[in-house]
Design an enzyme around this catalytic site. Sequence first.
Site, mmCIF file in Angstrom:
data_model
loop_
_atom_site.group_PDB
_atom_site.id
_atom_site.type_symbol
_atom_site.label_atom_id
_atom_site.label_comp_id
_atom_site.label_asym_id
_atom_site.label_seq_id
_atom_site.Cartn_x
_atom_site.Cartn_y
_atom_site.Cartn_z
ATOM 1 C CB CYS A 2 -0.936 0.095 1.202
ATOM 2 S SG CYS A 2 -1.957 -1.357 1.419
ATOM 3 N NE ARG A 27 4.479 1.780 -0.796
ATOM 4 C CZ ARG A 27 5.630 1.403 -0.295
ATOM 5 N NH1 ARG A 27 6.734 1.657 -0.936
ATOM 6 N NH2 ARG A 27 5.700 0.769 0.854
ATOM 7 C CD1 TRP A 74 -1.104 -5.866 -3.999
ATOM 8 C CD2 TRP A 74 -0.611 -6.575 -1.931
ATOM 9 N NE1 TRP A 74 -0.709 -7.180 -4.079
ATOM 10 C CE2 TRP A 74 -0.407 -7.640 -2.834
ATOM 11 C CE3 TRP A 74 -0.361 -6.799 -0.581
ATOM 12 C CZ2 TRP A 74 0.046 -8.896 -2.433
ATOM 13 C CZ3 TRP A 74 0.079 -8.043 -0.171
ATOM 14 C CH2 TRP A 74 0.277 -9.078 -1.092
ATOM 15 N N GLY A 101 0.656 -1.581 6.130
ATOM 16 C CA GLY A 101 1.207 -2.565 7.067
ATOM 17 C C GLY A 101 0.112 -3.508 7.527
ATOM 18 C CD GLU A 482 14.681 -11.943 -12.659
ATOM 19 O OE1 GLU A 482 14.295 -12.593 -11.674
ATOM 20 O OE2 GLU A 482 14.232 -10.818 -12.942
ATOM 21 C CE LYS A 486 11.205 -9.852 -13.759
ATOM 22 N NZ LYS A 486 11.973 -9.295 -12.711
ATOM 23 C CD GLU A 489 7.506 -10.034 -12.039
ATOM 24 O OE1 GLU A 489 6.988 -9.533 -11.040
ATOM 25 O OE2 GLU A 489 8.732 -10.004 -12.240
ATOM 26 C CG HIS A 505 16.962 -36.702 -13.191
ATOM 27 N ND1 HIS A 505 17.450 -37.987 -13.131
ATOM 28 C CD2 HIS A 505 18.018 -35.924 -13.559
ATOM 29 C CE1 HIS A 505 18.743 -37.983 -13.411
ATOM 30 N NE2 HIS A 505 19.109 -36.738 -13.687
ATOM 31 C CE LYS A 604 9.964 -1.945 -8.169
ATOM 32 N NZ LYS A 604 10.529 -2.952 -9.095
HETATM 33 C C1 F6R Z 1 9.876 -9.343 -9.462
HETATM 34 C C2 F6R Z 1 10.119 -8.504 -8.306
HETATM 35 C C3 F6R Z 1 10.051 -9.117 -6.960
HETATM 36 C C4 F6R Z 1 11.066 -8.445 -6.018
HETATM 37 C C5 F6R Z 1 10.878 -8.966 -4.584
HETATM 38 C C6 F6R Z 1 11.910 -8.380 -3.644
HETATM 39 O O1 F6R Z 1 10.071 -8.649 -10.651
HETATM 40 O O2 F6R Z 1 10.344 -7.329 -8.438
HETATM 41 O O3 F6R Z 1 10.237 -10.488 -7.007
HETATM 42 O O4 F6R Z 1 12.343 -8.722 -6.479
HETATM 43 O O5 F6R Z 1 9.605 -8.651 -4.136
HETATM 44 O O6 F6R Z 1 11.831 -6.990 -3.609
HETATM 45 P P1 F6R Z 1 13.026 -6.127 -3.073
HETATM 46 O O7 F6R Z 1 14.171 -6.297 -4.034
HETATM 47 O O8 F6R Z 1 12.510 -4.723 -3.055
HETATM 48 O O9 F6R Z 1 13.380 -6.647 -1.724
#
Ligand code: F6R
Length: 609
Positions: A2, A27, A74, A101, A482, A486, A489, A505, A604
Amino acid sequence: MCGIVGYIGNRNSQEILLEGLKKLEYRGYDSAGVAVYTAGGLQIKKAKGRLAILESQLQDSPLEGTAGIGHTRWATHGKPSDVNSHPHTDNSLKFSVVHNGIIENYISLKEELIAKGHRFVSETDTEVISHLIAELYDGDIVKAVQKAVSRMTGAYALGVLTEYEPDKLVAVRLASPLIIGVGEGENFIGSDIPAILEYTRNVFILNDGEMAVLSRNGVELMTLEGNFITREMFHVDWDIVTAEKAGFDHFMLKEIHEQPKAYRDTMSARISPEGDRVILNEIGMTDEAIRNISRIHIVACGTAYHAGLVGKYVIEKLARIPVETDVASEYRYRAPIITKDTLVIVVSQSGETADTLAALREAKRCGARVLAITNVVGSSVAREADDVIITWAGPEIAVASTKAYTSQLIAFYLFGLHLTQTLGTQDASYVQNAITALKELPSQVEQILDQSEAIKKYAEEISTHDDLFFIGRGLDYAVAQEGSLKLKEISYIHSEAYAAGELKHGTLALIEEGIPVIVLATQLELLEKTVSNIKEVKARGANVLGIGVEGEGELKKSVDSTFVLPKTLDLLAPALSVIPLQLLSYYASLARGNDVDKPRNLAKSVTVE
Ligand code: F6R
């Protein structure tokens, strides 16, 4: 998660709140709301859905006033809905609260307040805060907030208004980020700096257990017990345009294209002018402390965890110190063996991720030295770690992390070389050669970006598929993970990343006619083995895209199509091979008509466990 904002000044607060919320939508974006002091008292407007819905409602019937708070949500407690949106209020409608929070003891507080006659309308934990403050109010909002937070457990960044004291905006922070913007005749609160940067560059960063009382003419900082604090103001020297789209269709595409700059900014001041040494002056670790490290734990979440997987290879190869990489939410609960000679490296773009922060605290509690790799100066992770390497990627707004990940890789290369120099595990010519190759990476990324069209075409082809595989060995396997995250998501295509040799396997059973398999084959020592794995999937009908390095003909012969990367050291290849994967997920998401920068169900900054 949030995002929260607040304003008290002389301008129209509705506009400032909406602008701030736009910057914070990354956020959380399942609902939004504002509360404004108007001539008719405290008025709230909130709506389920994207901020644009609230914005159009406010255009139709504006809230006129010069102080207010706002929120973009969120959902954690209670589904996205109008009634669960913030701001929340008490039954008298005189108190209003925005919260980022979780209040862990909200059920017992709610029961207590219900017994006292309070009626609740939402399913949220936040609503108890507004009722609790109303219950405890006896003419002083600051004291009422202090009393209320002393009853609450959990994590919170709060903005509080009451109609009884319209010249005050109260802000509190415990384990959720909050900054105070200081202007002239006006002051602001925000979950992060971009939310207020249009209006002021002077900020106070609140620490846990601190609060601020804002009026039009000043800001008072104090502890939750009411002891005043003096703090130096932080001057933000980066520009708002770096936090805006600058002509790109999406933040993600802009951030992908900013990677050459992010690489240069992250490495430039840390390489000697002669190009023969890494200089990490910001790290306070003495040579003796480095020699005493017997093991390293790298702890992070999501994409940052994937950077940590690369970090493990890099450090083990360069420094010959054993490294384990762990997901933060697992690490902290598995009683990891941490001793005084363990170095714990936490990696976090935001520096506020709850799981990573908790792992950091656990590591410190056990006596380990903690090094943070983070993109946010002044973040909780940066402040609590013993040493910090800042990744100078600039603000990352798109939910899908790109430039933060690759800058984290650069930080690992620099740190690995720093260890090598101290421990003498590689000779000087090796270090010099690696530094030369590192410095070539930014222009090599530019060359890859120039080939975006080829990736776009391939992305459009695979965008109609439901399943896809990424395979690779060694460092390629780390990058495959990774690439898979990507793609999942933002395109919502199901994909899995496998160590190429592991497929046989079990998972090979899923390979059938036409299924796309993306093979990363940059590790030349392992190429022959990877080619055998390509043959295994080809024999079962897979359509294979090979991502390899210039001059390597063997790969081309065994796949359906190839994407060729400029030549670099095997160790540095992840900093190149991930770029086409980022573009692939971007264009696949676009082809599917998704909201690239704001994928469903995500946010984010993940400040909840
Ligand atoms: C995916 C992504 C998330 C963050 C994860 C950690 O693209 O951005 O998987 O990497 O939530 O976030 P930070 O790096 O801010 O601790």
